[in-house]
Motif scaffolding. Sequence first.
Motif, PDB file in Angstrom:
ATOM      1  N   ASN A  21       0.826  -1.195   0.000  1.00 12.48           N
ATOM      2  CA  ASN A  21       0.000   0.000   0.000  1.00 12.48           C
ATOM      3  C   ASN A  21       0.868   1.256   0.000  1.00 12.48           C
ATOM      4  N   LEU A  22       0.502   2.192  -0.849  1.00 14.51           N
ATOM      5  CA  LEU A  22       1.171   3.481  -0.903  1.00 14.51           C
ATOM      6  C   LEU A  22       0.273   4.524  -0.265  1.00 14.51           C
ATOM      7  N   VAL A  23       0.839   5.321   0.612  1.00 15.18           N
ATOM      8  CA  VAL A  23       0.136   6.473   1.169  1.00 15.18           C
ATOM      9  C   VAL A  23       0.839   7.709   0.618  1.00 15.18           C
ATOM     10  N   ILE A  24       0.111   8.492  -0.176  1.00 14.93           N
ATOM     11  CA  ILE A  24       0.713   9.612  -0.900  1.00 14.93           C
ATOM     12  C   ILE A  24       0.139  10.927  -0.404  1.00 14.93           C
ATOM     13  N   GLU A  25       1.024  11.731   0.170  1.00 18.52           N
ATOM     14  CA  GLU A  25       0.651  13.081   0.601  1.00 18.52           C
ATOM     15  C   GLU A  25       0.933  14.060  -0.527  1.00 18.52           C
ATOM     16  N   ARG A  26      -0.048  14.892  -0.855  1.00 20.56           N
ATOM     17  CA  ARG A  26       0.095  15.915  -1.895  1.00 20.56           C
ATOM     18  C   ARG A  26       0.278  17.268  -1.214  1.00 20.56           C
ATOM     19  N   TRP A  66      -3.765  10.115  -0.706  1.00 25.70           N
ATOM     20  CA  TRP A  66      -4.216   8.977  -1.498  1.00 25.70           C
ATOM     21  C   TRP A  66      -3.685   7.693  -0.870  1.00 25.70           C
ATOM     22  N   VAL A  67      -4.520   6.669  -0.782  1.00 24.44           N
ATOM     23  CA  VAL A  67      -4.082   5.338  -0.381  1.00 24.44           C
ATOM     24  C   VAL A  67      -4.306   4.418  -1.578  1.00 24.44           C
ATOM     25  N   ILE A  68      -3.221   3.849  -2.093  1.00 21.60           N
ATOM     26  CA  ILE A  68      -3.280   3.072  -3.321  1.00 21.60           C
ATOM     27  C   ILE A  68      -2.743   1.676  -3.065  1.00 21.60           C
TER      28      ILE A  68
END
Length: 465
Positions: A311-316, A329-331
């Motif tokens: 799982n990727l947790v992406i902070e923008r 985003w959690v991908i």
Amino acid sequence: MAVLATRKSFLGSLGLFAGCSVLGTRFSGEPDVRFGVLSDVHLIKPGDEDTLVAAFKYFCENAVDGVLIAGDIADTGRISELKRCVDAFNLVFPGGKRPDGGKVEKLFIYGNHDIWGCHWNKIHDPEAARRDGIGWDEKTPAKVWEEVVGEPYSDFWIKNVKGFTFIGAHWTRSDQFNGLGDFLKAHEKEIDPAKPFFYTQHSHPKDTCIGPWAWGRDNGASTKALSRYPNAVAFSGHSHYALTDERSVWQGAFTSINTSSLRYCSYDYSLRENINGNSHGFKKENRKHLMEQLNTKDSRHGMLVSVYGNNLVIERRDFVTGDSLGDDWVISVPCRENMSFAARAAERSAPQFAADAKLSVTREGNLLKLSFPRAKPVKKCRVFEYEVTATLLEDEVDLVQVQRRVMDPIFHKAESAADISASCVLSLAEIPIKGNTVFSVRPMDCFGLKGKALTASFNTETAKA
């Protein structure tokens, strides 16, 4: 349960914001690997690197294990511009390490500006271009990379960061990325099929993030090559599209993610009244737009990626204001369900105007100005643009006279609670039949979902300036 979601809402659906189990991986504690992502830095003059330093410091504060830059570091292709980036990295990560001693990998690649910038007449002195041009000839890019970045050069590189594979493809002077398939096959033993692996090139893989209309896609070679690897995650820039656009994430045979730009957000949205697009957009509409173009050059976008298992947790983040550009985003990688744009749109809610919102129509000479407040997010689905329609209402017949689209004034920025108004300008000459006219404005999200319209009646025949 959707695989692509905001982290807070995703975890919140389980009643927890920390320490909850997702697909067998817990988000509490330290991630397996964490890295910063930037692109299109476009350094020119001294001082341009200030935002880059701020981004590096933020990554340092968050204990990254690497920094990925997806090309276009040097705007005019100068060696001195690339050096300014490397100096900024070394300032924040001396010796390639964090203050706690942890190693931080440079995951950089060349973009088209790095290679071709010195040939685009931005360096007017040919002798200066020869001395300071990264891509002056075929041998210079490799030599500069080894001298300035301090690493061996090859068109494709592969690195291991805390057990995760990272692969980079430089923009070269020859065909783009056509050798990726062969490179991946040659290095398959270094790619763990049970883990995500991360790939970066400058242009978007064709028909992935942002969509098939996106500007600056590659020739399809990387899409074909990466489609053999469902655990592949591609990061690409070049287009400068904002990270507020949810189409920045595409999942199909692999995962493709738009990195946006640390220099400015794209204005390549053709057919909108307040954005003219650029020379690469739709060219068949020659009508002069009446509205001033939105300033999209005041945003500096980047990402912080934390990897927890699959799982990727992406902070923008906007590195000018320091604002979050939306929930994380959690991908899940690989994709476990239909994550097409259409499927994701079906799960979203359209933005809506507040209950007390009003549409105002005024005449200024031969122009009509429609003014209205920004629409509000619904379930965190924010407004991206507006559809404006003028409909003649005579003899109980509704006849559409003209329809326009305008981008939301802060579509590329963090959602704001400030009372910011939006507008659309039409010419009376654009309305072929004058009379009792109903003007309507509908808010739309980035997938095209439309909220309820604001309406106002106005007689285009009798109205005075």
